[in-house]
Design an enzyme around this catalytic site. Structure first.
Site, mmCIF file in Angstrom:
data_model
loop_
_atom_site.group_PDB
_atom_site.id
_atom_site.type_symbol
_atom_site.label_atom_id
_atom_site.label_comp_id
_atom_site.label_asym_id
_atom_site.label_seq_id
_atom_site.Cartn_x
_atom_site.Cartn_y
_atom_site.Cartn_z
ATOM 1 C CG ASP A 1 0.567 9.564 0.776
ATOM 2 O OD1 ASP A 1 -0.277 8.509 1.079
ATOM 3 O OD2 ASP A 1 -0.658 10.441 1.031
ATOM 4 C CG HIS B 1 -2.262 -1.193 1.091
ATOM 5 N ND1 HIS B 1 -3.119 -0.753 0.258
ATOM 6 C CD2 HIS B 1 -2.127 -2.686 1.639
ATOM 7 C CE1 HIS B 1 -3.545 -1.799 0.825
ATOM 8 N NE2 HIS B 1 -3.652 -2.841 0.926
HETATM 9 P P1 ADQ Z 1 -3.380 6.122 4.711
HETATM 10 O O1 ADQ Z 1 -1.767 6.709 4.993
HETATM 11 O O2 ADQ Z 1 -3.782 5.749 5.976
HETATM 12 O O3 ADQ Z 1 -3.025 4.845 4.141
HETATM 13 P P2 ADQ Z 1 -4.945 7.773 3.177
HETATM 14 O O4 ADQ Z 1 -5.283 6.764 1.943
HETATM 15 O O5 ADQ Z 1 -4.401 8.789 2.658
HETATM 16 O O6 ADQ Z 1 -3.783 7.278 3.443
HETATM 17 O O7 ADQ Z 1 -6.564 7.920 3.696
HETATM 18 C C1 ADQ Z 1 -7.074 6.700 4.545
HETATM 19 C C2 ADQ Z 1 -8.170 7.068 4.858
HETATM 20 O O8 ADQ Z 1 -8.273 7.317 5.732
HETATM 21 C C3 ADQ Z 1 -8.985 7.793 4.082
HETATM 22 O O9 ADQ Z 1 -10.407 7.012 3.496
HETATM 23 C C4 ADQ Z 1 -9.160 8.867 5.034
HETATM 24 O O10 ADQ Z 1 -10.444 9.873 4.969
HETATM 25 C C5 ADQ Z 1 -9.151 8.902 6.332
HETATM 26 N N1 ADQ Z 1 -7.922 9.887 6.778
HETATM 27 C C6 ADQ Z 1 -7.387 10.017 6.821
HETATM 28 N N2 ADQ Z 1 -7.105 11.706 7.832
HETATM 29 C C7 ADQ Z 1 -8.351 10.859 8.191
HETATM 30 C C8 ADQ Z 1 -7.995 12.657 10.014
HETATM 31 N N3 ADQ Z 1 -8.277 12.760 9.911
HETATM 32 N N4 ADQ Z 1 -9.994 11.586 10.141
HETATM 33 C C9 ADQ Z 1 -10.877 10.580 9.195
HETATM 34 N N5 ADQ Z 1 -10.439 10.018 8.644
HETATM 35 C C10 ADQ Z 1 -9.033 10.263 8.065
HETATM 36 C C11 ADQ Z 1 -1.965 3.831 3.316
HETATM 37 C C12 ADQ Z 1 -1.752 4.855 2.066
HETATM 38 C C13 ADQ Z 1 -1.582 5.426 1.476
HETATM 39 C C14 ADQ Z 1 -2.493 4.729 0.615
HETATM 40 C C15 ADQ Z 1 -3.481 3.732 1.304
HETATM 41 C C16 ADQ Z 1 -4.728 2.955 0.759
HETATM 42 O O11 ADQ Z 1 -0.450 5.570 3.479
HETATM 43 O O12 ADQ Z 1 -1.264 6.325 0.540
HETATM 44 O O13 ADQ Z 1 -3.164 5.300 -0.351
HETATM 45 O O14 ADQ Z 1 -2.821 2.921 2.214
HETATM 46 O O15 ADQ Z 1 -4.059 2.475 0.243
#
Ligand code: ADQ
Length: 471
Positions: free
Chosen positions: A368, A160
């Site tokens: 990311d 991921h």
């Molecule tokens: P994450 O680093 O967690 O995931 P991201 O894809 O931006 O990053 O977000 C995942 C989920 O978390 C989204 O649905 C978002 O809405 C939710 N989220 C983020 N911040 C939040 C907050 N402050 N309050 C509530 N909800 C929040 C990892 C990788 C990413 C990749 C994903 C999926 O780091 O690059 O896109 O996995 O593969």
């Protein structure tokens, strides 16, 4: 996927298919698990004494046609495998931050020990025709450990997070063992073509492997298919969420509260990879160089607490508190705070309301894997009057979303300039960009991601071919 094959998903933490509020990825995997009956295996989140036997650490429960299997770990295992090697070595290194990586020996040992424990506990639960899908950097060696126990099932792996280029990968102690472990999978899925290219360069130039037909790579007598599967969101589910009472109420409240302001929004986990200080500095630069936005533009930054026991996360938290305080102190007024910084998780059901109230979203990570916030923001916009996405060129999402305003987040003045452009963009241009973005987000949604990955994993399964691979 073949009709008889059961899907087995393995991830560090598991989702519960019975909980509707779980979010896109958990829902998509639950759908796949439910379709053929399945098993979801992962860490329970609970710690136990090292003396507790393997069989007493495993908990099985049913959620409809899906079996959930969770495993307790010892405190030392969590500290070395999870907080240690996964999050203080692989996470920073894979996000190009070798300066933050800690490669302590105990971490590496704990990482392999827990992967062995996962394999030992999972193997007896497997059936011969299962298809196994392993997720993320915590579990890279899992296929090797399962193979060592005699498991011959199809096993796929999806990363991921980004895969860095060889000059960074080779700085990881035992990188060769780690990268070779990928060759015990049948399929390795990566987020972007850039990540795939890094994999290829490593295998060919660093490890002395070779490229075969059909995106297959051979190394040391084994071969693996490595391909790009950009992850997406469940567009319909998220758009439905935007129509719920709670999302609409959030939107109405924010619109009323900020009736005379232009809102910019940032939603992230509080992580150094997300570029939050650079983002705030760019906003500060906008206010400094374009006084017309003073008293009007407001940045709402929500940063969800994450991995708080790791030092690097404490540092970034303090830096953000200082920066938001400084900007508010220097530019704020009795009736206007330029930055609203909230260190908390924002309820998922309220997210669409917040996205919709903002005329600009700032998704500006330094690195990311994909970034799903970028996609979530776009799909809940009003197509007749959409907001503008300012997106880092270093987010995986940028590869398939060139119609966003792409920025280099390290370049603060240029990012500030992009913010100004976003705030003043014509309606016609906003509509055009939004329509193009919607097309790619729909094409690469979470269902396509899951379907394409599982189809590739199933199609690849030709045992004769594996045995015939060149040494
Ligand atoms: P994450 O680093 O967690 O995931 P991201 O894809 O931006 O990053 O977000 C995942 C989920 O978390 C989204 O649905 C978002 O809405 C939710 N989220 C983020 N911040 C939040 C907050 N402050 N309050 C509530 N909800 C929040 C990892 C990788 C990413 C990749 C994903 C999926 O780091 O690059 O896109 O996995 O593969």
């Amino acid at each position: 996927m073949s009709a008889q094959g059961r899907l087995v998903v393995v991830s560090n933490r598991i989702g519960d298919p019975r909980k509707a509020a779980a979010g896109g990825l958990a829902v998509a995997l639950s759908d796949a698990l439910t379709a053929n009956g399945g098993l979801w295996f992962g860490f329970s989140g609970n710690t136990v004494d090292t003396s507790v036997r393997d069989e007493d650490r495993l908990h099985l429960q049913s959620a409809g046609s899906v079996q959930l299997a969770t495993l307790d770990l010892s405190r030392e295992d969590v500290d070395t495998y999870y907080f240690g090697f996964s999050n203080q070595a692989l996470w920073p290194a894979f996000h190009y931050r070798l300066d933050l990586a800690d490669f302590s020996r105990g971490f590496i040992e704990g990482y392999w020990r827990v992967n062995r424990l996962f394999a030992r506990t999972l193997a007896p639960l497997l059936r011969a025709d299962d298809v196994i899908w392993v997720h993320d950097y915590h579990l890279i060696p899992l296929a090797s450990e399962l193979r060592a126990l005699g498991c011959t099932q199809r096993i796929g792996f999806f990363l991921h997070i980004p895969l860095p280029p060889p000059p960074i990968l080779v700085a990881i102690p035992s990188h060769d063992v780690l990268m070779r472990a990928l060759f015990d999978y049948d399929l390795v899925g990566l987020q972007t073509r850039t990540d795939q290219l890094h994999f290829e360069r490593y295998v060919l130039d660093e490890a002395g492997g070779e490229r075969l037909e059909g995106q297959r790579y051979a190394l040391g007598g084994r071969s693996v298919c490595a391909r790009t599967f950009p992850i997406g969101i469940d567009v319909d589910e998220f758009q439905r969420l935007a129509q719920t009472r709670e999302a609409l109420k959030t939107l109405a409240e924010l619109r009323q509260q900020y009736a005379t302001r232009r809102l910019l929004v940032g939603i992230d986990r509080l992580d150094y990879s997300k570029g939050l200080p650079q983002r705030m500095r760019a906003f500060r630069e906008l206010l400094a160089t374009h006084p017309e936005y003073r008293k009007s533009a407001t940045l709402i930054q929500i940063a969800a607490p994450s991995r708080e026991t790791v030092h690097a996360y404490e540092d970034i938290r303090r830096e953000l508190e200082a920066l938001s305080g400084e900007i508010n102190g220097n530019f704020g007024d009795t009736g206007w705070m330029p930055v609203r910084y909230l260190h908390r998780t924002w309820a998922r059901r309220k997210l669409p309301g917040l996205y919709r109230s903002a005329c600009v979203a700032l998704v500006t990570p330094l690195r990311d894997g994909m970034n799903l916030v970028a996609k979530e923001y776009v799909v809940v916009q009003d197509a007749q009057d959409p907001g503008v996405l300012v997106l880092s060129r270093f987010a995986g999402a940028a590869e398939s979303m060139p119609e966003a305003l792409l920025v280099n987040p390290y370049d603060i003045p240029a990012t500030a300039q992009a913010l100004r452009r976003a705030l003043s963009m014509s309606l016609a241009e906003r509509r055009e960009r939004h329509a193009a973005l919607m097309t790619s987000i729909r094409r690469d949604d979470v269902h396509a991601w899951r379907r394409d990955f599982l189809r590739a994993l199933t199609d690849l399964w030709q045992p004769d071919l594996l045995q015939a691979m060149p040494a």
